[in-house]
Motif scaffolding. Structure first.
Motif, PDB file in Angstrom:
ATOM      1  N   TYR A 138     112.831 -76.196 101.271  1.00 15.47           N
ATOM      2  CA  TYR A 138     112.707 -76.010  99.820  1.00 15.47           C
ATOM      3  C   TYR A 138     112.072 -74.654  99.509  1.00 15.47           C
ATOM      4  O   TYR A 138     111.014 -74.320  99.988  1.00 15.47           O
ATOM      5  CB  TYR A 138     111.867 -77.148  99.239  1.00 15.47           C
ATOM      6  N   LYS A 139     112.714 -73.904  98.659  1.00 16.18           N
ATOM      7  CA  LYS A 139     112.276 -72.536  98.405  1.00 16.18           C
ATOM      8  C   LYS A 139     110.886 -72.463  97.797  1.00 16.18           C
ATOM      9  O   LYS A 139     110.113 -71.573  98.084  1.00 16.18           O
ATOM     10  CB  LYS A 139     113.276 -71.865  97.463  1.00 16.18           C
ATOM     11  N   LYS A 140     110.616 -73.412  96.949  1.00 13.05           N
ATOM     12  CA  LYS A 140     109.350 -73.301  96.224  1.00 13.05           C
ATOM     13  C   LYS A 140     108.179 -73.924  96.965  1.00 13.05           C
ATOM     14  O   LYS A 140     107.056 -73.927  96.475  1.00 13.05           O
ATOM     15  CB  LYS A 140     109.464 -73.990  94.856  1.00 13.05           C
ATOM     16  N   ALA A 141     108.452 -74.487  98.123  1.00 11.15           N
ATOM     17  CA  ALA A 141     107.347 -75.085  98.883  1.00 11.15           C
ATOM     18  C   ALA A 141     106.453 -73.980  99.405  1.00 11.15           C
ATOM     19  O   ALA A 141     106.878 -72.846  99.584  1.00 11.15           O
ATOM     20  CB  ALA A 141     107.889 -75.902 100.042  1.00 11.15           C
ATOM     21  N   GLY A 142     105.222 -74.318  99.644  1.00 12.90           N
ATOM     22  CA  GLY A 142     104.321 -73.307 100.196  1.00 12.90           C
ATOM     23  C   GLY A 142     103.277 -72.860  99.210  1.00 12.90           C
ATOM     24  O   GLY A 142     102.786 -71.751  99.252  1.00 12.90           O
ATOM     25  N   ALA A 143     102.923 -73.748  98.295  1.00 13.14           N
ATOM     26  CA  ALA A 143     101.824 -73.437  97.392  1.00 13.14           C
ATOM     27  C   ALA A 143     100.854 -74.597  97.440  1.00 13.14           C
ATOM     28  O   ALA A 143     101.211 -75.677  97.896  1.00 13.14           O
ATOM     29  CB  ALA A 143     102.342 -73.234  95.981  1.00 13.14           C
ATOM     30  N   GLY A 144      99.635 -74.395  96.978  1.00 16.02           N
ATOM     31  CA  GLY A 144      98.707 -75.510  97.019  1.00 16.02           C
ATOM     32  C   GLY A 144      97.375 -75.154  96.423  1.00 16.02           C
ATOM     33  O   GLY A 144      97.139 -74.016  96.023  1.00 16.02           O
ATOM     34  N   ALA A 145      96.505 -76.174  96.372  1.00 16.52           N
ATOM     35  CA  ALA A 145      95.176 -75.967  95.816  1.00 16.52           C
ATOM     36  C   ALA A 145      94.168 -76.798  96.575  1.00 16.52           C
ATOM     37  O   ALA A 145      94.514 -77.829  97.161  1.00 16.52           O
ATOM     38  CB  ALA A 145      95.155 -76.348  94.343  1.00 16.52           C
ATOM     39  N   VAL A 146      92.941 -76.335  96.582  1.00 19.18           N
ATOM     40  CA  VAL A 146      91.834 -77.109  97.155  1.00 19.18           C
ATOM     41  C   VAL A 146      90.684 -77.054  96.172  1.00 19.18           C
ATOM     42  O   VAL A 146      90.355 -75.984  95.658  1.00 19.18           O
ATOM     43  CB  VAL A 146      91.358 -76.509  98.503  1.00 19.18           C
ATOM     44  N   VAL A 147      90.083 -78.212  95.911  1.00 17.90           N
ATOM     45  CA  VAL A 147      88.867 -78.235  95.092  1.00 17.90           C
ATOM     46  C   VAL A 147      87.796 -78.945  95.885  1.00 17.90           C
ATOM     47  O   VAL A 147      87.992 -80.077  96.310  1.00 17.90           O
ATOM     48  CB  VAL A 147      89.091 -78.978  93.761  1.00 17.90           C
ATOM     49  N   ALA A 148      86.680 -78.262  96.141  1.00 21.40           N
ATOM     50  CA  ALA A 148      85.561 -78.895  96.844  1.00 21.40           C
ATOM     51  C   ALA A 148      84.368 -78.910  95.893  1.00 21.40           C
ATOM     52  O   ALA A 148      84.000 -77.870  95.351  1.00 21.40           O
ATOM     53  CB  ALA A 148      85.225 -78.114  98.106  1.00 21.40           C
ATOM     54  N   MET A 149      83.784 -80.077  95.713  1.00 24.19           N
ATOM     55  CA  MET A 149      82.716 -80.233  94.727  1.00 24.19           C
ATOM     56  C   MET A 149      81.539 -80.979  95.308  1.00 24.19           C
ATOM     57  O   MET A 149      81.711 -81.823  96.172  1.00 24.19           O
ATOM     58  CB  MET A 149      83.242 -81.094  93.585  1.00 24.19           C
ATOM     59  N   ASP A 150      80.369 -80.700  94.772  1.00 22.80           N
ATOM     60  CA  ASP A 150      79.213 -81.528  95.077  1.00 22.80           C
ATOM     61  C   ASP A 150      79.139 -82.602  93.996  1.00 22.80           C
ATOM     62  O   ASP A 150      78.846 -82.291  92.840  1.00 22.80           O
ATOM     63  CB  ASP A 150      77.944 -80.669  95.074  1.00 22.80           C
ATOM     64  N   PRO A 151      79.402 -83.848  94.357  1.00 23.25           N
ATOM     65  CA  PRO A 151      79.487 -84.883  93.328  1.00 23.25           C
ATOM     66  C   PRO A 151      78.155 -85.154  92.641  1.00 23.25           C
ATOM     67  O   PRO A 151      78.125 -85.636  91.509  1.00 23.25           O
ATOM     68  CB  PRO A 151      79.943 -86.129  94.111  1.00 23.25           C
ATOM     69  N   ARG A 152      77.064 -84.801  93.286  1.00 22.09           N
ATOM     70  CA  ARG A 152      75.763 -85.118  92.717  1.00 22.09           C
ATOM     71  C   ARG A 152      75.400 -84.208  91.565  1.00 22.09           C
ATOM     72  O   ARG A 152      74.498 -84.475  90.777  1.00 22.09           O
ATOM     73  CB  ARG A 152      74.681 -85.021  93.783  1.00 22.09           C
ATOM     74  N   SER A 153      76.084 -83.077  91.470  1.00 23.82           N
ATOM     75  CA  SER A 153      75.713 -82.121  90.424  1.00 23.82           C
ATOM     76  C   SER A 153      76.898 -81.554  89.661  1.00 23.82           C
ATOM     77  O   SER A 153      76.740 -80.933  88.621  1.00 23.82           O
ATOM     78  CB  SER A 153      74.948 -80.949  91.049  1.00 23.82           C
ATOM     79  N   GLY A 154      78.088 -81.711  90.211  1.00 20.37           N
ATOM     80  CA  GLY A 154      79.246 -81.106  89.550  1.00 20.37           C
ATOM     81  C   GLY A 154      79.502 -79.683  89.997  1.00 20.37           C
ATOM     82  O   GLY A 154      80.428 -79.026  89.530  1.00 20.37           O
ATOM     83  N   GLU A 155      78.692 -79.183  90.917  1.00 18.45           N
ATOM     84  CA  GLU A 155      78.886 -77.803  91.354  1.00 18.45           C
ATOM     85  C   GLU A 155      80.126 -77.691  92.218  1.00 18.45           C
ATOM     86  O   GLU A 155      80.323 -78.461  93.144  1.00 18.45           O
ATOM     87  CB  GLU A 155      77.673 -77.332  92.157  1.00 18.45           C
ATOM     88  N   ILE A 156      80.931 -76.702  91.916  1.00 22.91           N
ATOM     89  CA  ILE A 156      82.147 -76.485  92.676  1.00 22.91           C
ATOM     90  C   ILE A 156      81.827 -75.584  93.867  1.00 22.91           C
ATOM     91  O   ILE A 156      81.331 -74.472  93.690  1.00 22.91           O
ATOM     92  CB  ILE A 156      83.231 -75.844  91.794  1.00 22.91           C
ATOM     93  N   LEU A 157      82.117 -76.080  95.060  1.00 23.21           N
ATOM     94  CA  LEU A 157      81.775 -75.316  96.259  1.00 23.21           C
ATOM     95  C   LEU A 157      82.912 -74.425  96.700  1.00 23.21           C
ATOM     96  O   LEU A 157      82.692 -73.410  97.356  1.00 23.21           O
ATOM     97  CB  LEU A 157      81.411 -76.278  97.390  1.00 23.21           C
ATOM     98  N   ALA A 158      84.131 -74.857  96.386  1.00 24.99           N
ATOM     99  CA  ALA A 158      85.277 -74.020  96.740  1.00 24.99           C
ATOM    100  C   ALA A 158      86.403 -74.341  95.776  1.00 24.99           C
ATOM    101  O   ALA A 158      86.546 -75.491  95.338  1.00 24.99           O
ATOM    102  CB  ALA A 158      85.718 -74.268  98.177  1.00 24.99           C
ATOM    103  N   LEU A 159      87.156 -73.327  95.446  1.00 28.00           N
ATOM    104  CA  LEU A 159      88.288 -73.517  94.528  1.00 28.00           C
ATOM    105  C   LEU A 159      89.392 -72.594  95.022  1.00 28.00           C
ATOM    106  O   LEU A 159      89.271 -71.387  94.986  1.00 28.00           O
ATOM    107  CB  LEU A 159      87.868 -73.154  93.114  1.00 28.00           C
ATOM    108  N   VAL A 160      90.437 -73.217  95.531  1.00 29.38           N
ATOM    109  CA  VAL A 160      91.502 -72.417  96.139  1.00 29.38           C
ATOM    110  C   VAL A 160      92.791 -72.676  95.404  1.00 29.38           C
ATOM    111  O   VAL A 160      93.092 -73.808  95.046  1.00 29.38           O
ATOM    112  CB  VAL A 160      91.687 -72.784  97.635  1.00 29.38           C
ATOM    113  N   SER A 161      93.555 -71.642  95.153  1.00 27.92           N
ATOM    114  CA  SER A 161      94.918 -71.799  94.694  1.00 27.92           C
ATOM    115  C   SER A 161      95.741 -70.764  95.421  1.00 27.92           C
ATOM    116  O   SER A 161      95.448 -69.571  95.366  1.00 27.92           O
ATOM    117  CB  SER A 161      95.016 -71.596  93.181  1.00 27.92           C
ATOM    118  N   GLN A 162      96.745 -71.243  96.133  1.00 29.41           N
ATOM    119  CA  GLN A 162      97.594 -70.275  96.834  1.00 29.41           C
ATOM    120  C   GLN A 162      99.048 -70.531  96.497  1.00 29.41           C
ATOM    121  O   GLN A 162      99.420 -71.664  96.224  1.00 29.41           O
ATOM    122  CB  GLN A 162      97.365 -70.418  98.341  1.00 29.41           C
ATOM    123  N   PRO A 163      99.917 -69.535  96.491  1.00 30.06           N
ATOM    124  CA  PRO A 163      99.551 -68.160  96.804  1.00 30.06           C
ATOM    125  C   PRO A 163      98.704 -67.520  95.697  1.00 30.06           C
ATOM    126  O   PRO A 163      98.791 -67.904  94.552  1.00 30.06           O
ATOM    127  CB  PRO A 163     100.903 -67.455  96.899  1.00 30.06           C
TER     128      PRO A 163
END
Lengths: 370, 637
Positions: B262-287
């Protein structure tokens, strides 16, 4: 000693005071306008000394003596004008200058004084009864005016014209005739201006038309022709009431004000000495003019009266043109302010005229208790 | 002429004199007294030039003070139109062309196109001039009138594509910005945090007031107002976790690009959070994209390249909505548990076949899985048994789609999370009967409830919402509003703003229901036949999570999801991985989540060992609960 002490004492003290005040003011202003250079100031002192010498020279003989040489003077003056037109050199776009050895001279400046003398003599015997009596004075002044107009020097033409008007007025010309004459001259002038503006005829040179346009709306020409007027108004206006102080005028000292030692010397005064200073200057001038014209009533000689009338009008016109230009109420004409501006041949002519005034004034009726 | 007539005439002349006197004096009064102030200002404008001193923009750091965005000092070569005259122009152009390595036509073009109404405002020819160029110009300074070399700050995004969507980029100001006091040559945040926090980052330009003469040459400096540098921002992001997530995603995507049809495959996202505070530790969107390119010289070419890319690198996929697939199942489970239509230890025989309505339905999972058999909710989650969830969703007392929708909304689905970022996050979609009536004008079908129960159908969620919702599970109910910015400080380290956790919502669920769901999520990883078991062998921590393979359109691969939390008993991190068109959640997304969690715990251990932390991680529960939105009101609001 040809000058009798009696006559010296007859000299109007207020008149002398006014003139001295003007000359001193002029030295101060030129000093400031020169900026860090003393070049202009030193030369102005020289011109002043020479001028005073001329005045003294003029006082040596009775002014009525001038009357004898009118024809010669006239021919010499007109001749010089004609010569300038063909053989002189141009500066600032006008054919006005003659080089006498190492000194550049403007014959039109001397012609002013000459015309006063010759016209005074002419009108001495002249009466105004009919329209035809207007003719000879017209031609008398018309010829030099034409030469000057052809240079072209509109400013001097206007000075000549108003000078003629003043003398003829005092000579007794009928007011109605004068009004019609002036009116039609203005109409013709206006028509010529309009025609030149529209481009039908090129009687008036483009730069002269530009001057009118710029006068009407200087801000439209902010970065070129309007620059001078705008800078002048800035300088004067920013002086406010007390002025910025001697040598502290920023527009002057920082080269923003152009031609500040000549045409715009009034702006220097306005900026550095404020309203008070400028008012003082104007008042001195008014005093000078008033005491001059007052002389007419105090002398019997018709010739003398006419001389005074002519010179009075000459100075009044020059003053109005220059100060009006600096203030932005008159178009730029490039005429200096007498006794204040730094000047060469122009200032010599002015001193000569001054000499005539003193000469006549000295000999007015005054009751002495000696 | 009679004496009397002469006297009259003289009197007339006298009046004329007075008139002239009056006019002159009046005009003088007007200019100097009435308009004196005005001319004073104009005269000042004439002789005083205000030279702006650019304020350095605030830098952006991660939570431990690692620089992410900073300023680089550089030289800019400009032309001042007023300083150029016709005579010297050819020489100047020729010399500049040689020194700057630019064609003369280019120099002319820039001068014509970019000079504004002020002839003394410099026109930028070359940003980032090399030292050699500057020296060459300064050596010939006398011969190059009108050429100006200025020192400038250039924005540098240290890690290029990493965190690009979040950080954003700068661009030229537009007309509306000019109204707000920006100058035409300013750069302003156009995207991401650069835009959202523009007012803090910008600082205030200073100025040097210089007296000049009529030729524009400065004579002396009158006064200086020092610039106020922009504030520095410390994000909640943990750079080591972010980099690990980016690397894991990149590797996976490279793999997908090689194998996927599939041509459009190959994108994605990652969200890493500290649930105790709501702080986002990582936020990835690729490409992603490289923000440095947007302020470089070939930015237009780069922009065209980016917009032509088939996978739209400018989209921040963490904020866009997609069908969640099986990762939604815990919420269906909670709906049934709370409705009492399912008991925590109730068994159901998940045969993979069911009879619903008139048709026979077959389990439709990709890849095909063996039926789960007789399981409780724990097993159903571990095996991601669709039919289990269809069953409980369709039990009449559960409440149908409306009940599921209510549960979903209480976990924050269907509305923005409130993260302060630009561009705005999508709200997602939680369908219910009323919604369908409104949008489609028809009634709700039971089959559609089945879809929603397993995270398909009209349901749409963003990876960020998923992370927040799973934080709710991790916290057993409390959900904090996600935050990216921890602290804003002046360069002198004075705190301007300190982040505070804001409790966004609290879901009331019976304690044992939480526990059974979490046990199910643990089973996903720890049971031998848990769907994510293979990815989580030998971890140093006790993780729990859920895979998801969200069907898209026929012919298109499914989206892969994985939502994880660790340690399971008292989670301190939640990770959501989304692999667009990445096929299976277990195969595509779970391994990435594993790597992120590994990185997090490794970094944590390393820090504890070194005892280093420039900015300490707040202890759980110690953050003040302040209304975050009030604290963050900036002048731009």
């Amino acid at each position: 000693m040809l000058i009798e002490r009696r006559m010296l004492r007859s000299l109007d003290p207020l008149l002398v005071f006014a003139v001295a005040g003007l000359i001193l003011f002029g030295l101060v202003a030129v000093f400031s306008a020169g900026g860090s250079s003393l070049y202009y100031f030193k030369r102005q002192i020289v011109w002043t000394i020479i001028g005073c010498g001329i005045v003294v020279a003029c006082l040596q003989f009775d002014y009525r003596y001038f009357g004898r040489f009118t024809r010669l003077l006239y021919i010499a003056g007109v001749g010089a004008l004609a010569f300038t037109l063909f053989a002189g050199y141009a500066q600032m776009g006008a054919q006005r200058w003659l080089q006498l050895g190492s000194v550049p001279v403007q014959p039109s400046e001397f012609m002013k004084v000459i015309l006063v003398i010759t016209l005074a003599k002419h009108l001495e015997q002249h009466t105004f009864a009919t329209w035809r009596d207007m003719l000879s004075p017209l031609i008398h002044a018309g010829i030099p005016m034409l030469f000057v107009l052809l240079q072209p020097d509109l400013g001097s033409t206007i000075i000549f014209g108003s000078l003629w008007l003043g003398m003829v007025f005092v000579a007794g010309a009928p007011v109605k005739q004068l009004a019609i004459l002036t009116g039609s001259a203005a109409a013709v002038g206006g028509a010529a201006l309009l025609a030149s503006l529209k481009g039908w005829v090129s009687l008036i040179k483009p730069y002269q038309i530009k001057r009118i346009l710029v006068f009407l709306d200087p801000y439209a020409y902010r970065y070129n022709e309007g620059y001078n007027i705008i800078q002048s108004m800035y300088a004067i206006g920013s002086g406010r009431f007390f002025g910025k102080g001697f040598l502290a005028g920023s527009q002057t000292q920082l080269n923003f004000l152009p031609a500040r030692h000549t045409d715009f010397i009034f702006s220097v005064i306005g900026e550095e000495f404020g309203f008070l200073g400028a008012l003082l200057l104007i008042s001195l001038y008014m005093l000078f003019l008033w005491r001059t014209i007052r002389t007419i009533a105090e002398i019997d000689s018709r010739f003398g009266r006419l001389l005074i009338a002519g010179i009075f009008t000459m100075f009044l016109t020059q003053f109005t043109i220059n100060v009006g230009m600096s203030l932005g109420v008159m178009p730029v004409t490039g005429k200096p302010l007498p006794f204040i501006s730094y000047g060469g041949s122009a200032s010599l002519a002015n001193f000569a005229a001054l000499g005539i005034i003193f000469n006549v004034n000295m000999r007015r009726r005054k009751i002495h208790f000696s | 002429m009679s004496e009397r007539s002469l006297a009259n005439r003289l009197r007339a002349i006298g009046f004329l004199l007075v008139a002239v006197y009056a006019v002159m004096t009046a005009r003088l009064w007007y200019l100097q007294v009435v308009r004196g102030e005005h001319y004073m200002q104009l005269a000042d404008v004439n002789r005083i030039r205000v030279v702006p001193i650019r304020a350095p923009r605030g830098a952006i750091y991660d939570r431990y003070g690692q620089p992410l965005v900073r300023n680089r000092f550089s030289y800019t070569v400009s032309l001042v139109p007023l300083g150029l005259d016709e005579e010297s122009k050819p020489y100047v152009f020729d010399t500049l062309a040689r020194i700057l390595n630019m064609p003369q036509e280019e120099i002319s073009r820039i001068l014509v196109e970019e000079s504004g109404p002020y002839p003394y405002e410099p026109v930028r020819l070359k940003r980032d001039a090399t030292a050699e160029m500057v020296i060459a110009i300064e050596e010939r300074r006398e011969d190059l009138p009108g050429v100006l070399v200025e020192e400038e700050w250039t924005r540098e995004y240290v890690y290029g594509e990493v965190l690009s969507h979040t950080l954003g980029y700068l661009g030229a100001v537009d007309k509306d910005d000019l109204q707000k006091g920006y100058r035409p040559t300013d750069l302003i945040g156009k995207n991401g945090l650069e835009l959202a926090y523009e007012a803090f980052l910008r600082g205030e330009d200073g100025q040097r007031r210089v007296e000049v003469n009529a030729r524009g040459r400065p004579i002396r400096e009158l006064s200086t107002i020092d610039p106020i540098p922009g504030y520095d921002m410390y994000l909640t992001i943990d750079l080591s976790v972010q980099l690990a997530a980016e690397e894991a995603m990149r590797t996976h995507l490279a793999q997908v690009n090689k194998t996927s049809r599939y041509k459009k495959a190959g994108a994605g996202a990652v969200v890493a959070m500290d649930p105790r505070s709501g702080e986002i530790l990582a936020l990835v969107s690729q490409p992603g994209y490289d923000p440095n390119q947007f302020i470089s010289e070939n930015r237009s070419a780069y922009y065209m390249q980016i917009t032509a890319h088939p996978q739209s690198p400018l989209l921040n996929r963490a904020l866009r909505d997609f069908p969640p697939g099986s990762t939604f199942k815990p919420f269906t489970g909670l709906t049934a548990l709370e409705a009492d239509t399912l008991q925590p230890n109730e068994y159901y025989n998940a045969t993979g076949y069911g009879k619903y309505g008139k048709k026979d339905w077959t389990l439709n999972a990709v890849p095909q899985q063996a039926p789960a058999g007789r399981v409780t909710i724990v097993g159903a989650l571990a095996r991601s048994a669709n039919d289990f969830f269809w069953e409980i969703a369709l039990r009449p007392k559960t409440g149908g789609v409306d009940a599921i929708a209510r549960m979903a909304r209480s976990f924050g689905f269907g509305q923005p999370t409130g993260l302060r970022i630009s561009p705005a996050e999508k709200a997602g979609l939680v369908p219910d009967k009323a919604w369908k009536e409104r949008i489609y004008g028809v009634g709700w079908y039971e089959a559609e409830t089945m879809d929603v129960a397993i995270g398909q159908g009209f349901l749409k969620v963003t990876p960020l919402q998923m992370a927040v919702a799973y934080s709710g599970i991790a916290n057993r109910g409390d959900m904090y509003r996600p935050i990216l910015v921890r602290r804003i400080m002046t360069p002198e380290r004075q705190v301007v703003m300190e982040a505070a956790s804001q409790l966004a919502r609290r879901v009331q669920v019976a304690q044992e229901h939480w526990e059974v769901i979490i046990e199910g999520l643990r089973a996903v990883i720890q049971w031998p036949n848990g769907t994510a078991q293979s990815s989580f062998r030998n971890t140093q921590y006790d993780a729990a999570g859920k895979t998801g393979s969200a069907q898209t359109s026929p012919g298109q691969p499914a989206h892969g999801w994985f939502a994880a939390m660790a340690p399971a008993t008292d989670p301190e991190i939640v990770v959501v991985v989304f692999a667009e068109f990445g096929e299976g959640g277990a195969s595509a997304a779970a391994p990435i989540a594993r790597q992120v969690l590994d990185a997090y715990f490794a970094a944590k251990e390393a820090r504890a060992a070194q005892n280093t932390a420039e900015i300490p991680i707040p202890a759980p529960g110690n953050l003040p609960h302040v209304d975050f939105s009030q604290a963050l009101r900036s002048p731009a609001d």
